[in-house]
Design a protein around this motif. Structure first.
Motif, PDB file in Angstrom:
ATOM      1  N   MET A  72       0.833  -1.185   0.000  1.00  0.00           N
ATOM      2  CA  MET A  72       0.000   0.000   0.000  1.00  0.00           C
ATOM      3  C   MET A  72       0.880   1.251   0.000  1.00  0.00           C
ATOM      4  O   MET A  72       1.876   1.329   0.707  1.00  0.00           O
ATOM      5  N   ARG A  73       0.509   2.231  -0.806  1.00  0.00           N
ATOM      6  CA  ARG A  73       1.254   3.478  -0.891  1.00  0.00           C
ATOM      7  C   ARG A  73       1.008   4.334   0.338  1.00  0.00           C
ATOM      8  O   ARG A  73      -0.101   4.395   0.857  1.00  0.00           O
ATOM      9  N   VAL A  74       2.055   4.998   0.755  1.00  0.00           N
ATOM     10  CA  VAL A  74       1.934   5.981   1.834  1.00  0.00           C
ATOM     11  C   VAL A  74       1.672   7.324   1.157  1.00  0.00           C
ATOM     12  O   VAL A  74       2.455   7.737   0.295  1.00  0.00           O
ATOM     13  N   PRO A  75       0.577   8.016   1.483  1.00  0.00           N
ATOM     14  CA  PRO A  75       0.163   9.201   0.738  1.00  0.00           C
ATOM     15  C   PRO A  75       1.225  10.289   0.581  1.00  0.00           C
ATOM     16  O   PRO A  75       1.253  10.975  -0.418  1.00  0.00           O
ATOM     17  N   PHE A  76       2.090  10.436   1.594  1.00  0.00           N
ATOM     18  CA  PHE A  76       3.046  11.545   1.572  1.00  0.00           C
ATOM     19  C   PHE A  76       4.450  11.138   1.148  1.00  0.00           C
ATOM     20  O   PHE A  76       5.368  11.945   1.225  1.00  0.00           O
ATOM     21  N   VAL A  77       4.642   9.915   0.704  1.00  0.00           N
ATOM     22  CA  VAL A  77       5.980   9.443   0.337  1.00  0.00           C
ATOM     23  C   VAL A  77       6.098   9.360  -1.182  1.00  0.00           C
ATOM     24  O   VAL A  77       5.302   8.681  -1.837  1.00  0.00           O
ATOM     25  N   PRO A  78       7.092  10.055  -1.753  1.00  0.00           N
ATOM     26  CA  PRO A  78       7.283   9.982  -3.205  1.00  0.00           C
ATOM     27  C   PRO A  78       7.831   8.622  -3.619  1.00  0.00           C
ATOM     28  O   PRO A  78       8.518   7.954  -2.853  1.00  0.00           O
ATOM     29  N   ASP A  79       7.539   8.238  -4.853  1.00  0.00           N
ATOM     30  CA  ASP A  79       8.102   7.000  -5.381  1.00  0.00           C
ATOM     31  C   ASP A  79       9.611   7.149  -5.597  1.00  0.00           C
ATOM     32  O   ASP A  79      10.369   6.226  -5.317  1.00  0.00           O
ATOM     33  N   PHE A  80      10.019   8.310  -6.111  1.00  0.00           N
ATOM     34  CA  PHE A  80      11.428   8.534  -6.429  1.00  0.00           C
ATOM     35  C   PHE A  80      11.833   9.964  -6.098  1.00  0.00           C
ATOM     36  O   PHE A  80      11.022  10.883  -6.192  1.00  0.00           O
ATOM     37  N   LEU A  81      13.105  10.135  -5.742  1.00  0.00           N
ATOM     38  CA  LEU A  81      13.676  11.443  -5.399  1.00  0.00           C
ATOM     39  C   LEU A  81      14.763  11.832  -6.396  1.00  0.00           C
ATOM     40  O   LEU A  81      15.550  10.973  -6.816  1.00  0.00           O
ATOM     41  N   PHE A  82      14.821  13.113  -6.727  1.00  0.00           N
ATOM     42  CA  PHE A  82      15.842  13.636  -7.632  1.00  0.00           C
ATOM     43  C   PHE A  82      16.303  14.998  -7.143  1.00  0.00           C
ATOM     44  O   PHE A  82      15.552  15.699  -6.468  1.00  0.00           O
ATOM     45  N   ASP A  83      17.506  15.376  -7.534  1.00  0.00           N
ATOM     46  CA  ASP A  83      17.993  16.709  -7.187  1.00  0.00           C
ATOM     47  C   ASP A  83      17.249  17.788  -7.965  1.00  0.00           C
ATOM     48  O   ASP A  83      16.976  18.862  -7.443  1.00  0.00           O
ATOM     49  N   SER A  84      16.937  17.510  -9.228  1.00  0.00           N
ATOM     50  CA  SER A  84      16.220  18.467 -10.081  1.00  0.00           C
ATOM     51  C   SER A  84      15.581  17.703 -11.231  1.00  0.00           C
ATOM     52  O   SER A  84      15.828  16.499 -11.410  1.00  0.00           O
ATOM     53  N   ILE A  85      14.817  18.399 -12.044  1.00  0.00           N
ATOM     54  CA  ILE A  85      14.206  17.758 -13.205  1.00  0.00           C
ATOM     55  C   ILE A  85      15.268  17.228 -14.154  1.00  0.00           C
ATOM     56  O   ILE A  85      15.041  16.248 -14.856  1.00  0.00           O
ATOM     57  N   TYR A  86      16.432  17.854 -14.148  1.00  0.00           N
ATOM     58  CA  TYR A  86      17.491  17.489 -15.095  1.00  0.00           C
ATOM     59  C   TYR A  86      18.212  16.194 -14.728  1.00  0.00           C
ATOM     60  O   TYR A  86      18.964  15.666 -15.534  1.00  0.00           O
ATOM     61  N   THR A  87      17.988  15.680 -13.531  1.00  0.00           N
ATOM     62  CA  THR A  87      18.623  14.420 -13.132  1.00  0.00           C
ATOM     63  C   THR A  87      17.680  13.221 -13.287  1.00  0.00           C
ATOM     64  O   THR A  87      18.060  12.096 -12.985  1.00  0.00           O
ATOM     65  N   ILE A  88      16.468  13.458 -13.772  1.00  0.00           N
ATOM     66  CA  ILE A  88      15.522  12.370 -14.035  1.00  0.00           C
ATOM     67  C   ILE A  88      15.985  11.638 -15.297  1.00  0.00           C
ATOM     68  O   ILE A  88      16.230  12.265 -16.324  1.00  0.00           O
ATOM     69  N   ASP A  89      16.083  10.331 -15.220  1.00  0.00           N
ATOM     70  CA  ASP A  89      16.493   9.525 -16.363  1.00  0.00           C
ATOM     71  C   ASP A  89      15.268   9.304 -17.264  1.00  0.00           C
ATOM     72  O   ASP A  89      14.391   8.495 -16.966  1.00  0.00           O
ATOM     73  N   ILE A  90      15.233  10.049 -18.348  1.00  0.00           N
ATOM     74  CA  ILE A  90      14.075  10.022 -19.247  1.00  0.00           C
ATOM     75  C   ILE A  90      13.892   8.656 -19.891  1.00  0.00           C
ATOM     76  O   ILE A  90      12.762   8.187 -20.054  1.00  0.00           O
ATOM     77  N   GLN A  91      14.985   7.975 -20.235  1.00  0.00           N
ATOM     78  CA  GLN A  91      14.860   6.643 -20.832  1.00  0.00           C
ATOM     79  C   GLN A  91      14.230   5.659 -19.850  1.00  0.00           C
ATOM     80  O   GLN A  91      13.474   4.778 -20.250  1.00  0.00           O
ATOM     81  N   ARG A  92      14.533   5.816 -18.575  1.00  0.00           N
ATOM     82  CA  ARG A  92      13.918   4.924 -17.571  1.00  0.00           C
ATOM     83  C   ARG A  92      12.435   5.224 -17.406  1.00  0.00           C
ATOM     84  O   ARG A  92      11.640   4.316 -17.163  1.00  0.00           O
ATOM     85  N   LEU A  93      12.062   6.499 -17.510  1.00  0.00           N
ATOM     86  CA  LEU A  93      10.635   6.829 -17.489  1.00  0.00           C
ATOM     87  C   LEU A  93       9.929   6.125 -18.638  1.00  0.00           C
ATOM     88  O   LEU A  93       8.882   5.509 -18.458  1.00  0.00           O
ATOM     89  N   LYS A  94      10.522   6.233 -19.818  1.00  0.00           N
ATOM     90  CA  LYS A  94       9.950   5.599 -21.006  1.00  0.00           C
ATOM     91  C   LYS A  94       9.853   4.083 -20.806  1.00  0.00           C
ATOM     92  O   LYS A  94       8.831   3.472 -21.130  1.00  0.00           O
ATOM     93  N   ALA A  95      10.901   3.472 -20.260  1.00  0.00           N
ATOM     94  CA  ALA A  95      10.912   2.020 -20.031  1.00  0.00           C
ATOM     95  C   ALA A  95       9.815   1.597 -19.053  1.00  0.00           C
ATOM     96  O   ALA A  95       9.322   0.474 -19.121  1.00  0.00           O
TER      97      ALA A  95
END
Length: 167
Positions: free
Chosen positions: A1-24
């Motif tokens: 069960m998801r905890v409402p206030f807990v993010p799935d993933f953390l990043f320093d900024s939008i620029y550190t998000i791995d776009i290929q992994r999002l796509k995958a």
């Protein structure tokens, strides 16, 4: 069960998000908070860096969509038009209704959608309510004592999210 206030993933900024992994992961729609996630509150038009990031998302088949709670008249609209992406202002985050409305408009499911934002009690809580993947970034700036205090209150929830490398 998801905890409402807990993010799935953390990043320093939008620029550190791995776009290929999002796509995958099957993500085709990336909802993004505007203020303090994409740009500081004082920046009125998209920066070249944000435009280049949008282009990288598009190249991977991911649509960027601004989902903002901004109460400043025309703020989200002007920014989104300058970035040439769809938007929804006055979204009512953390209520799921705004998320569902954006997904319906774009013809996607929660499994195909992620939200990126800097606030636990709007972006992450709302994303978790709507059943989408939640990506948390550090705020670009604090600006006021209120925002700094809110960040302090959010810290225990932030630390429970997974590091971005596991996306």
């Amino acid at each position: 069960m998801r905890v409402p206030f807990v993010p799935d993933f953390l990043f320093d900024s939008i620029y550190t998000i791995d776009i290929q992994r999002l796509k995958a992961r099957g993500i085709t729609l990336l909802l993004a908070d505007l203020d303090n996630t994409l740009v500081p509150y004082s920046v009125k038009t998209p920066t070249e860096e944000v435009k280049a990031w949008r282009d990288r998302l598009q190249a991977e088949g991911i649509t960027l969509f601004i989902l903002s709670n901004s109460r400043k008249p025309g703020r989200a609209q002007r920014f989104a038009e300058g970035l040439e992406v769809p938007y929804q202002g006055h979204s009512g985050k953390p209520k799921a209704k705004g998320f569902y409305s954006a997904m319906e408009r774009m013809g996607v499911t929660p499994q195909q959608t992620a939200i990126v934002g800097d606030q636990i009690f709007t972006d992450i809580w709302g994303g978790n309510n709507a059943g989408v993947t939640t990506l948390m970034v550090k705020p670009i700036e604090f600006g006021t004592v209120f925002r700094l205090l809110r960040y302090g209150i959010e810290t225990p929830f932030r630390t429970r999210g997974k590091g971005g490398g596991t996306l």
